[in-house]
Design a protein around this motif. Sequence first.
Motif, PDB file in Angstrom:
ATOM      1  N   LEU A 115       0.818  -1.216   0.000  1.00  8.61           N
ATOM      2  CA  LEU A 115       0.000   0.000   0.000  1.00  8.61           C
ATOM      3  C   LEU A 115       0.850   1.265   0.000  1.00  8.61           C
ATOM      4  O   LEU A 115       0.342   2.351   0.241  1.00  8.61           O
ATOM      5  CB  LEU A 115      -0.912   0.007   1.227  1.00  8.61           C
ATOM      6  CG  LEU A 115      -1.895  -1.164   1.336  1.00  8.61           C
ATOM      7  CD1 LEU A 115      -2.629  -1.122   2.667  1.00  8.61           C
ATOM      8  CD2 LEU A 115      -2.891  -1.122   0.173  1.00  8.61           C
ATOM      9  N   LEU A 116       2.145   1.137  -0.301  1.00  9.32           N
ATOM     10  CA  LEU A 116       3.052   2.278  -0.226  1.00  9.32           C
ATOM     11  C   LEU A 116       3.567   2.703  -1.599  1.00  9.32           C
ATOM     12  O   LEU A 116       4.551   3.422  -1.698  1.00  9.32           O
ATOM     13  CB  LEU A 116       4.240   1.938   0.690  1.00  9.32           C
ATOM     14  CG  LEU A 116       3.887   1.454   2.097  1.00  9.32           C
ATOM     15  CD1 LEU A 116       5.158   1.164   2.894  1.00  9.32           C
ATOM     16  CD2 LEU A 116       3.023   2.462   2.841  1.00  9.32           C
ATOM     17  N   ARG A 117       2.878   2.293  -2.662  1.00 12.56           N
ATOM     18  CA  ARG A 117       3.337   2.628  -4.005  1.00 12.56           C
ATOM     19  C   ARG A 117       2.788   3.985  -4.456  1.00 12.56           C
ATOM     20  O   ARG A 117       2.106   4.701  -3.725  1.00 12.56           O
ATOM     21  CB  ARG A 117       2.918   1.544  -4.996  1.00 12.56           C
ATOM     22  CG  ARG A 117       3.541   0.191  -4.746  1.00 12.56           C
ATOM     23  CD  ARG A 117       3.495  -0.670  -5.994  1.00 12.56           C
ATOM     24  NE  ARG A 117       2.189  -0.702  -6.626  1.00 12.56           N
ATOM     25  CZ  ARG A 117       1.998  -1.079  -7.894  1.00 12.56           C
ATOM     26  NH1 ARG A 117       3.011  -1.443  -8.650  1.00 12.56           N
ATOM     27  NH2 ARG A 117       0.771  -1.094  -8.413  1.00 12.56           N
ATOM     28  N   ALA A 118       3.071   4.331  -5.712  1.00 14.23           N
ATOM     29  CA  ALA A 118       2.746   5.661  -6.240  1.00 14.23           C
ATOM     30  C   ALA A 118       1.249   5.963  -6.197  1.00 14.23           C
ATOM     31  O   ALA A 118       0.856   7.110  -5.965  1.00 14.23           O
ATOM     32  CB  ALA A 118       3.266   5.800  -7.666  1.00 14.23           C
ATOM     33  N   ASP A 119       0.397   4.960  -6.435  1.00 12.60           N
ATOM     34  CA  ASP A 119      -1.039   5.243  -6.446  1.00 12.60           C
ATOM     35  C   ASP A 119      -1.521   5.719  -5.079  1.00 12.60           C
ATOM     36  O   ASP A 119      -2.304   6.677  -4.983  1.00 12.60           O
ATOM     37  CB  ASP A 119      -1.842   4.030  -6.926  1.00 12.60           C
ATOM     38  CG  ASP A 119      -1.399   2.715  -6.295  1.00 12.60           C
ATOM     39  OD1 ASP A 119      -0.425   2.710  -5.514  1.00 12.60           O
ATOM     40  OD2 ASP A 119      -2.025   1.682  -6.598  1.00 12.60           O
ATOM     41  N   SER A 286       8.628  -3.500  -7.333  1.00 11.05           N
ATOM     42  CA  SER A 286       7.174  -3.374  -7.442  1.00 11.05           C
ATOM     43  C   SER A 286       6.750  -2.094  -8.147  1.00 11.05           C
ATOM     44  O   SER A 286       5.641  -2.014  -8.680  1.00 11.05           O
ATOM     45  CB  SER A 286       6.530  -3.431  -6.051  1.00 11.05           C
ATOM     46  OG  SER A 286       6.686  -2.209  -5.344  1.00 11.05           O
ATOM     47  N   ILE A 287       7.620  -1.082  -8.186  1.00 15.10           N
ATOM     48  CA  ILE A 287       7.231   0.172  -8.832  1.00 15.10           C
ATOM     49  C   ILE A 287       7.071   0.006 -10.331  1.00 15.10           C
ATOM     50  O   ILE A 287       6.491   0.878 -10.990  1.00 15.10           O
ATOM     51  CB  ILE A 287       8.217   1.311  -8.514  1.00 15.10           C
ATOM     52  CG1 ILE A 287       9.583   1.059  -9.160  1.00 15.10           C
ATOM     53  CG2 ILE A 287       8.344   1.511  -7.013  1.00 15.10           C
ATOM     54  CD1 ILE A 287      10.564   2.204  -8.970  1.00 15.10           C
ATOM     55  N   TYR A 288       7.555  -1.107 -10.872  1.00 11.87           N
ATOM     56  CA  TYR A 288       7.410  -1.382 -12.305  1.00 11.87           C
ATOM     57  C   TYR A 288       6.287  -2.376 -12.590  1.00 11.87           C
ATOM     58  O   TYR A 288       6.030  -2.692 -13.754  1.00 11.87           O
ATOM     59  CB  TYR A 288       8.720  -1.957 -12.858  1.00 11.87           C
ATOM     60  CG  TYR A 288       9.906  -1.058 -12.668  1.00 11.87           C
ATOM     61  CD1 TYR A 288      10.025   0.142 -13.366  1.00 11.87           C
ATOM     62  CD2 TYR A 288      10.924  -1.395 -11.778  1.00 11.87           C
ATOM     63  CE1 TYR A 288      11.117   0.973 -13.179  1.00 11.87           C
ATOM     64  CE2 TYR A 288      12.022  -0.569 -11.591  1.00 11.87           C
ATOM     65  CZ  TYR A 288      12.115   0.613 -12.298  1.00 11.87           C
ATOM     66  OH  TYR A 288      13.199   1.432 -12.110  1.00 11.87           O
TER      67      TYR A 288
END
Length: 423
Positions: A115-119, A286-288
């Motif tokens: 739950l800590l990604r760009a979205d 995971s950012i990709y």
Amino acid sequence: MSDVTYRRPGLVARDRVFRVPLRHDDPGAGEIEVFGREVVAPSKQDQALPWLIYFQGGPGGKAERPLSTSAWLGRALQDYRVLLLDQRGTGRSTPANRQTLAGLSTAEQAEHLSLLRADSIVRDAEVLREQLIGDEPWSVLGQSFGGFCALTYLSLAPEALRQVMITGGIPTLTGHADDVYRAAYPRTLRKNDAYFARYPEDAAIARRVVDHLAENEVIMPTGERLTPERFQALGIQFGQASRFDALHYHLEEAFAGDVLSDTFLRGVDAALSFGERPLYAALHESIYCQGTASKWSAQRVRAEFDEFDWSRGGRVNFTGEMIYPWMFEQDPALVPLREAAELLAAKSDWPHLYDLDRLARNDVPVAAAVYHDDMFVDRDQALESAQQVRNARVWVTNEYEHDGVKASPTVLDRLLAMNCGDA
């Protein structure tokens, strides 16, 4: 929202703490805190200035702490009230690390980290914008991973944005992590070539260090073993002009007689430890990911490049910002997150981060600096992605490395001029 204000030469800062949902799609799942530092020029403190939010590089990087108003921040304060955002999980926002996640099960840790990604970062920013300025749009400056966040922002809430500036941070919009690393390893080799052309005598020293590490158990100041692979990770410094020469200064004091010196080991630990940025490792691949699993992409793709196999003899080549599963066995800050990292590497149901249709219809001015020789973000992939964003203008330059926006105010000045049609 709470705040504390203080002054220092060149700026007035207000520390702000906001409450946001942990899950924006399920507000009942609890809340976390997100910290932002509002910064304004003293002479403009009471003026109704437009806002600019700064997305730091990473992932897992807290916003820079303003020790001065030079480079990009000094330029931004001429026109803006700036919000330096500690992205969720970092800095003074509710932290996510081996200590704070210790009470959760492995599955719960992985779920929290997911739950800590760009979205989620962008949705946090929307909560902050509403509380600070209501319906008014603001400008975005995204550095490195912050540029990834900016394109996610354009995909999720373009109406919130007045303009976007990106520095060294246009990602592939559709590629797999494997595509990213197949392009990254050759770029990293070219940085090795440039380094050893500058310091040819360091090749013998690096080989001596690797051979010593292979034959001896060398313990770092924090108690773990220094391995040849971890030593190779010092190449991450090649990607920034301000750090390119750092390896040389490590190597010139590497040995004290026949053993590795304390000075060397402490320097290596400071450069490589993930103690201050565990999310950089835990979330990096995971950012990709968009509907696919990374499956430890950097490790798998590395096998395609024999030049990084130190055991073959010859020149020792250093790796870049690749994250490997063995790091979660060797770095004390990452060891407790090892099983959660394995779950993240296997996770295949990651939500999409970019809306290609919306980006193709984009009306928000976008100006991006693409660094021709950037070790971290592939030039060709960046240019291909930029072509898919309507109203985006790109400035390709070899004058700066990945940290260009922090090195000179010219970079931000040029992007602002591009967005207003003056360049």
